[in-house]
Scaffold this motif. Structure first.
Motif, short mmCIF file in Angstrom:
data_model
loop_
_atom_site.label_atom_id
_atom_site.label_comp_id
_atom_site.label_asym_id
_atom_site.label_seq_id
_atom_site.Cartn_x
_atom_site.Cartn_y
_atom_site.Cartn_z
N ARG A 30 127.46 71.59 23.48
CA ARG A 30 128.46 71.23 24.60
C ARG A 30 128.48 69.59 24.27
O ARG A 30 129.23 69.08 24.40
CB ARG A 30 128.03 71.49 25.80
N SER A 31 127.23 69.11 24.13
CA SER A 31 126.92 67.70 23.70
C SER A 31 127.80 67.38 22.46
O SER A 31 128.37 66.53 22.35
CB SER A 31 125.51 67.14 23.89
N LEU A 32 127.33 68.15 21.39
CA LEU A 32 128.05 68.03 20.25
C LEU A 32 129.54 67.77 19.99
O LEU A 32 130.19 67.21 19.25
CB LEU A 32 127.65 68.87 19.13
N ALA A 33 129.93 68.57 20.91
CA ALA A 33 131.74 68.36 21.14
C ALA A 33 132.38 67.46 21.22
O ALA A 33 133.33 67.17 20.94
CB ALA A 33 132.01 69.66 21.85
N MET A 34 131.39 66.34 21.68
CA MET A 34 132.11 65.08 22.07
C MET A 34 131.98 64.30 20.95
O MET A 34 132.20 63.07 20.98
CB MET A 34 131.32 64.44 23.26
N GLN A 35 131.33 64.84 19.92
CA GLN A 35 131.17 63.94 18.59
C GLN A 35 130.22 62.34 18.74
O GLN A 35 130.81 61.44 18.42
CB GLN A 35 132.37 63.67 17.74
N PRO A 36 129.18 62.84 19.33
CA PRO A 36 128.37 61.59 19.97
C PRO A 36 127.66 60.91 18.71
O PRO A 36 127.57 61.58 17.48
CB PRO A 36 127.28 62.21 20.63
N ARG A 37 127.53 59.65 18.92
CA ARG A 37 126.71 58.76 17.81
C ARG A 37 125.20 58.87 18.02
O ARG A 37 124.61 58.32 17.20
CB ARG A 37 127.43 57.51 17.41
N LEU A 38 124.96 59.31 19.17
CA LEU A 38 123.55 59.22 19.52
C LEU A 38 123.18 60.49 20.44
O LEU A 38 124.13 60.90 21.54
CB LEU A 38 122.95 58.21 20.49
N MET A 39 122.02 61.28 20.06
CA MET A 39 121.84 62.55 20.80
C MET A 39 120.35 62.17 21.65
O MET A 39 119.41 61.81 21.00
CB MET A 39 121.81 63.80 20.18
N LEU A 40 120.38 62.38 22.77
CA LEU A 40 119.07 62.21 23.72
C LEU A 40 118.69 63.54 24.03
O LEU A 40 119.54 64.39 24.75
CB LEU A 40 119.33 61.19 24.87
#
Lengths: 263, 221, 218
Positions: free
Chosen positions: A163-173
């Motif tokens: 779900r987080s990756l779907a937003m194509q983040p540049r940073l993962m916490l």
């Protein structure tokens, strides 16, 4: 040197009379994987939440790719970010919670699609194949239509990562992403995180999994009593910690592991 | 000028407010007293259980105003002519008993079944178990909804004005048509209900909070 | 004996009244849900003044009898030159009163949603309003559903009070029939049965909703 992706500058956080964070300075370079370890109550989670702006630092500040979190410089003066500005900033940051926090009224697939469709405004036709691909990547293609209550903790956490990756983040916490899991389910989540690190994702990982920190992290940060006590490459920090508090902490962890692993 | 009329009406309105409180109190007593045997019958097997359920369902399915009409106008052909105030007290009390019966029942069901079994193993009879073990523990679950019912009842007594039972709302209707100051009187009377109901509502809120805290402490102990 | 036979004669009138009863109930319910959602959300607003205003609305309208509120709208407003139709006054009155009641119901529903849900949604880049609309309210609704259904039943019965402001609903028409025919017991019993026939199915639906809400988070 490139501009750091995350820069925490003398961050302090006070809850009532307790200083949870004091003068924390931390930088994370793009592509870097940083593990934060330390005893519970040391401020690790609070630091992560300050970076995500789920908590407001009482002193100091955080920058993401040079942009100040929570405040905007306008006309030579800082003003608090609007709701909309904070939301836009968070689009680029993925966060994985200890308690998964999947949306119980949506299926796994709908959980993953929610951000792209409702926040980024993508069409379903575009978002669905991407969401399915992400579920496949975390090994859950066959669970796309399951509701969270039908998934094990490890599966829920993997959906949460997708779900987080779907937003194509540049940073993962990652906030103690495996702490709420039964021991036999921890491995599957760590494997997904390992893959992600290998792909070059910038990651800030609060964890109690020392093995994971040692294998995967480029740098390990040890926190205690709201301060960063020591940081360095995993080999140095784990093999020859210089600070007595780090030594004591690592010894306690090793003892505990030896005790639980003894036949 | 309208203010002086209102001021002159105050003694009458206060007297009527006392009638409202009296009606509330009497109907509450009937409801609370009848509700308990009704709840026990409802939990009994066989005919008593079904009769009680039927009574409760009918009383909760029919508007209170219809019940008041049935008692006040409907009994006249049978030779029973009640005073409007009496009819209102009985009607509100009967309909309240059905509501409180469900409240009591929920309270009894909230008591851990292990309590009942434990009491039986020390040789208590069913009535004793109910009286000494179950009912005392049911109160925490019963009191807040009972308090809410009291607040609702206080407001519902206004319905009695429709069958011309003497209480606050009826007096307001009389006075406002006498002086043609409906807005003045109804706002004033609304304020008077507020003054009576608001402390009760706060009381229930405090009670709920306190009981919730007690329950939590009980769990950790 | 003849008296009961004449019920058939009055039934069409009573059923027409029942239709108006349903109109008042449905209209009041819709307004109550809209106002309740608004006030319920505002009870948790960031601004202290907004919260206080919502609290005053909720407390005042719940502490005053709905009959008094109907009289203020129907008779009271005439004093300042506003004349509402009986049906308008009834629907508006029940709606405003119900909004105060449902605000607490929705508030409780919103509070029952775990804080982690809000944080997860925020981290997807949603604004506060989007979090409420997309993630929190759908879950809060499930919790609120039984209370909402109970409220609808209560409203159906309370709509009899509209007879006091001359709205041509079931009770009002029944009273007019009684005045004309002196068949009080027969007509009022028939009316009671009609109300039962409307409220009992609603009660079954409520139990269904309660069972579903109790079964799980879904």
């Amino acid at each position: 040197m490139t501009e750091p992706l995350v820069r925490a500058v003398r961050v302090g956080k006070r809850f009532g009379a307790t200083d949870v964070l004091q003068d924390v300075d931390l930088t994370v370079q793009p592509g870097e994987v940083v593990a934060i370890i330390g005893p519970s109550g040391s401020g690790k989670t609070t630091l992560l939440r300050c970076i995500a702006h789920l908590e407001r630092p009482t002193s100091g500040h955080v920058e993401i790719a040079g942009e100040r979190v929570g405040a905007v410089l306008a006309g030579g003066r800082l003003r608090p970010m609007t709701d909309r500005e904070i939301a836009r900033l968070r689009q680029g940051i993925g966060m994985v919670f200890q308690r998964f926090n999947l949306f119980p009224h949506l299926t796994a697939l709908e959980n993953v699609m929610l951000g792209p469709v409702r926040v980024l405004g993508h069409g379903r036709a575009e978002a669905e194949p991407q969401a399915r691909e992400l579920l496949r990547k975390v090994g859950l293609a066959h669970k796309a239509d399951s509701y969270p209550e039908r998934l094990s903790g490890g599966q829920q956490q993997r959906v949460a990562i997708a779900r987080s990756l779907a937003m194509q983040p540049r940073l993962m916490l990652f906030d103690e992403a495996t702490s709420a899991l039964d021991p036999e389910l921890i491995g599957e989540v760590l494997a997904v995180m390992r893959d992600l690190a290998r792909e070059g994702m910038t990651m800030l990982v609060v964890t109690h999994e020392m093995g994971f920190a040692e294998d995967v992290a480029d740098r390990v940060v040890f926190m205690d009593h709201g301060r960063i006590v020591e940081e360095g490459p995993p080999q140095t920090l784990f093999r020859s910690p210089s600070h007595p508090r780090t030594q004591a902490f690592l010894r306690a962890v090793i003892d505990r592991q030896a005790m639980t692993e003894a036949p | 000028m309208s203010w002086s009329i209102l001021a002159e009406s105050m003694p009458q309105l206060l007297q009527a407010a006392l009638d409202t409180l009296r009606m509330t109190g009497l109907a509450f007593l009937i409801a609370a007293a009848l509700g308990l045997p009704l709840a026990l019958a409802r939990m009994a097997p066989g005919l008593p259980g079904r009769l009680a359920l039927g009574y409760i369902e009918v009383m909760r399915g029919v508007p209170q105003l219809a019940i008041l009409f049935l008692i006040y106008f409907g009994l006249v052909p049978l030779g029973v002519a009640l005073h409007a105030f009496t009819a209102a007290v009985i009607g509100l009390g009967l309909s309240g008993s059905a509501y409180l019966a469900e409240v009591y029942r929920a309270g009894v069901l909230a008591v851990d079944p292990g309590q009942r079994e434990a009491a039986q193993t020390i040789g208590m009879q069913r009535v004793q178990v109910l009286r000494h073990v179950v009912l005392p523990q049911a109160w925490p679950a019963v009191l807040p909804p009972m308090g809410n019912y009291l607040v609702a009842l206080l407001k519902d007594t206004s319905i009695a004005s429709i069958i011309s039972a003497p209480e606050l709302m009826l007096r307001a209707r009389d006075l406002s048509s006498e002086y043609f100051l409906p807005m003045h009187y109804y706002l004033l009377v609304g304020g008077m209900y507020l003054v009576m109901a608001w402390p009760l509502m706060q009381g229930v809120r405090v009670l709920e909070r306190r009981l919730a805290r007690g329950r939590l402490q009980g769990e950790t102990r | 004996m003849n008296a009961w036979g004449r019920i058939g004669e009055f039934l069409p009138v009573l059923l027409a009244g029942a239709v108006t009863t349903v109109e008042i109930t449905a209209g009041g319910f819709l307004i109550a849900v809209a106002l309740g959602l608004l006030a319920g959300a505002l009870l948790g607003a960031g601004s202290r003044a907004v919260r206080a205003a919502a609290r005053v609305y909720v407390d005042v309208f719940r502490a005053v009898p709905v009959l008094t509120q109907l009289f203020i709208l129907y008779f009271g407003l005439v004093e300042i030159g506003v004349r509402l139709e009986p049906l308008q006054a009834a629907i508006l009155g029940f709606g405003i009163n119900g909004g105060a009641y449902l605000a607490e119901v929705f508030r409780a529903g919103i509070l029952s949603v775990h804080h982690g849900q809000t944080e997860a949604a925020q981290m997807l880049g949603m604004t506060r309003l989007a979090v409420l609309r997309i993630v929190v309210l759908p879950q809060a609704m499930r919790v609120a559903l039984p209370s909402l259904a109970n409220y609808a039943i209560g409203l159906l019965k309370d709509s009899t009070l509209a007879s006091a402001v001359a709205a041509p609903e079931l009770m009002f028409l029944a009273r007019k029939l009684v005045d004309r025919t002196f068949l009080g017991p027969q007509i009022f019993l028939t009316v009671a049965v009609i109300y039962l026939a409307m409220s009992l199915p609603l009660g079954q639906l409520t139990r269904l909703a309660e069972a579903r809400a109790g079964r799980g988070r879904r």
